[in-house]
Design a protein around this motif. Structure first.
Motif, short mmCIF file in Angstrom:
data_model
loop_
_atom_site.label_atom_id
_atom_site.label_comp_id
_atom_site.label_asym_id
_atom_site.label_seq_id
_atom_site.Cartn_x
_atom_site.Cartn_y
_atom_site.Cartn_z
N ARG A 154 0.84 -1.20 0.00
CA ARG A 154 0.00 0.00 0.00
C ARG A 154 0.87 1.25 0.00
NH1 ARG A 154 -1.86 -3.31 3.85
NH2 ARG A 154 -1.28 -1.97 5.59
N GLY A 156 2.72 4.64 0.88
CA GLY A 156 3.14 5.16 2.18
C GLY A 156 2.31 6.36 2.62
N ARG A 157 2.37 6.64 3.90
CA ARG A 157 1.63 7.75 4.48
C ARG A 157 2.28 9.09 4.12
NH1 ARG A 157 1.51 10.88 9.35
NH2 ARG A 157 3.66 10.24 9.78
N LEU A 158 1.44 10.10 3.89
CA LEU A 158 1.94 11.45 3.69
C LEU A 158 2.36 12.01 5.04
CD1 LEU A 158 2.30 13.81 1.63
CD2 LEU A 158 0.05 14.63 2.37
N ASN A 159 3.59 12.45 5.15
CA ASN A 159 4.14 12.95 6.41
C ASN A 159 3.66 14.38 6.66
OD1 ASN A 159 5.75 13.84 8.58
ND2 ASN A 159 7.37 12.38 8.03
N SER A 160 2.49 14.49 7.27
CA SER A 160 1.91 15.82 7.50
C SER A 160 2.72 16.63 8.51
CB SER A 160 0.46 15.67 7.99
OG SER A 160 0.40 14.91 9.18
N TYR A 174 -2.87 18.81 0.21
CA TYR A 174 -2.35 17.54 0.71
C TYR A 174 -2.68 16.39 -0.26
CZ TYR A 174 -0.65 18.92 5.35
OH TYR A 174 0.07 19.45 6.38
N LYS A 175 -3.85 16.46 -0.88
CA LYS A 175 -4.24 15.40 -1.83
C LYS A 175 -3.29 15.35 -3.01
CE LYS A 175 -8.14 13.59 -4.48
NZ LYS A 175 -9.57 13.76 -4.86
N LYS A 178 -0.02 13.92 -1.83
CA LYS A 178 -0.17 12.49 -1.61
C LYS A 178 -0.09 11.72 -2.93
CE LYS A 178 -1.42 8.65 0.57
NZ LYS A 178 -0.50 7.91 1.45
N ILE A 196 6.35 11.55 1.18
CA ILE A 196 5.61 10.28 1.29
C ILE A 196 6.52 9.22 1.88
CG2 ILE A 196 4.40 8.46 0.02
CD1 ILE A 196 3.61 10.56 -2.04
N GLU A 197 6.06 8.59 2.94
CA GLU A 197 6.85 7.57 3.61
C GLU A 197 6.91 6.28 2.78
OE1 GLU A 197 5.07 7.24 7.46
OE2 GLU A 197 5.80 9.19 8.12
N VAL A 200 3.72 0.57 2.59
CA VAL A 200 3.38 -0.39 3.64
C VAL A 200 3.34 -1.77 3.03
CG1 VAL A 200 1.66 -1.06 5.36
CG2 VAL A 200 2.02 1.37 4.84
#
Length: 303
Positions: A154, A156-160, A174-175, A178, A196-197, A200
């Motif tokens: 999946r 990676g998470r966006l590092n907010s 942010y979208k 991402k 972006i991390e 996953v």
């Protein structure tokens, strides 16, 4: 994602264990359910759960012995009677199509949904939206197959937190970030990929049908998060297990260790292990693979 065991016994239904079946629930964002094997009275077991037959979109059959398929025609019919209209796909060995179509034809069971039946072969791979499904032929008295369910990685998470440190507050931007897009922000060029991390890693569930201990099972379960393997007998009946093309709890654990599995679930337990006697199977397995567990009917666990 959840695993829900519906039948964990071997051969014939018993007072404590019904014959083989389990479900993977919430398999994707649509809330679909995948069913693995469908022994006699599987649909009755489902009545004791929150599983809705219309939500079952795929059924994977390991082999054609009755304790794994005798509940299939009834389930397919009930799914239709209960308002199921969405397509369903059944995967299984050669002969599964003839078994299903003949059963439905002779009982004059008419389905309100499209039924696709795919006969599998060793080494076959299916790409199913969020998953890759691999097929391995194992060692049993008739063709028996294992399935490897590999969830795709999946994003990676966006590092907010990192974004907010440079003054970019949450919002529509942010979208775009991402999605890996590049934006301009107060004179700076911001590349979303820099925030972006790492992806996953997808989970892996390996499911062995009835089988002796074999190399194919090790390959099937390589580094799986969850491995579901038969343990019909205890180590004291190793010769009987071999003669009947089955496995002991110790052999299942040895396969799991060789494959680098994280968690082993033992199922397909012989009716001779009743009233707590299955604890000896668990003890034997844990001497080899400490993270081993014995499945029981209606057990549900989050993966």
């Amino acid at each position: 994602m959840h695993i829900h065991f519906l039948g964990t016994g071997a051969g014939v239904p018993g007072k404590e264990r019904n014959v083989s079946a389990f479900a993977l629930k919430q398999i994707n964002k649509h809330g679909d359910i995948w069913l693995f094997d469908c022994g006699e009275a599987t649909q009755h077991q489902i009545l004791h759960t929150t599983i809705k037959p219309r939500r079952v979109k795929k059924i994977f059959v390991t082999h054609l012995h009755g304790d794994h398929i005798f509940g299939l025609p009834g389930f397919l019919g009930s799914r239709s009677f209960q308002g199921g209209t969405e397509p369903l796909t059944v995967y299984g060995p050669e002969g599964i199509k003839e078994y299903i179509t003949t059963s439905l034809k002779l009982s004059r069971t008419y389905l309100k949904y499209d039924l696709e039946i795919l006969e599998i072969k060793d080494g076959e791979i299916f790409d199913e939206e969020d998953f890759i499904i691999s097929v391995k032929k194992l060692e049993h008295v008739i063709p028996s197959y294992g399935y490897r369910i590999q969830e795709k990685d999946r994003p990676g998470r966006l590092n907010s937190e990192k974004l907010q440190q440079i003054g970019i507050r949450p919002g529509p931007v942010y979208k775009k970030l991402k999605n890996g897009e590049t934006i301009e922000w107060e004179g700076q060029v911001i590349n979303g990929n820099d925030f972006i991390e790492a992806p996953v890693k997808g989970r892996v569930i390996a499911v062995a049908g009835d089988t002796r201990k074999c190399i194919a099972a090790v390959e099937l379960a390589k580094e799986a998060d969850i491995f579901i393997h038969e343990a019909t007998f205890g180590s004291e009946n190793e010769e009987m297990a071999y003669d009947y093309f089955h496995s002991t709890a110790v052999q299942a654990a040895e396969v799991a260790v060789a494959a680098g599995v994280k968690k082993l679930w033992l199922t397909h337990i012989s009716a001779r292990y009743t009233e707590g006697k299955e604890k000896e199977l668990l003890r034997q397995a844990r001497e080899i693979m400490p993270n081993s567990f014995i499945a029981y009917d209606l057990l549900e666990e989050e993966i």
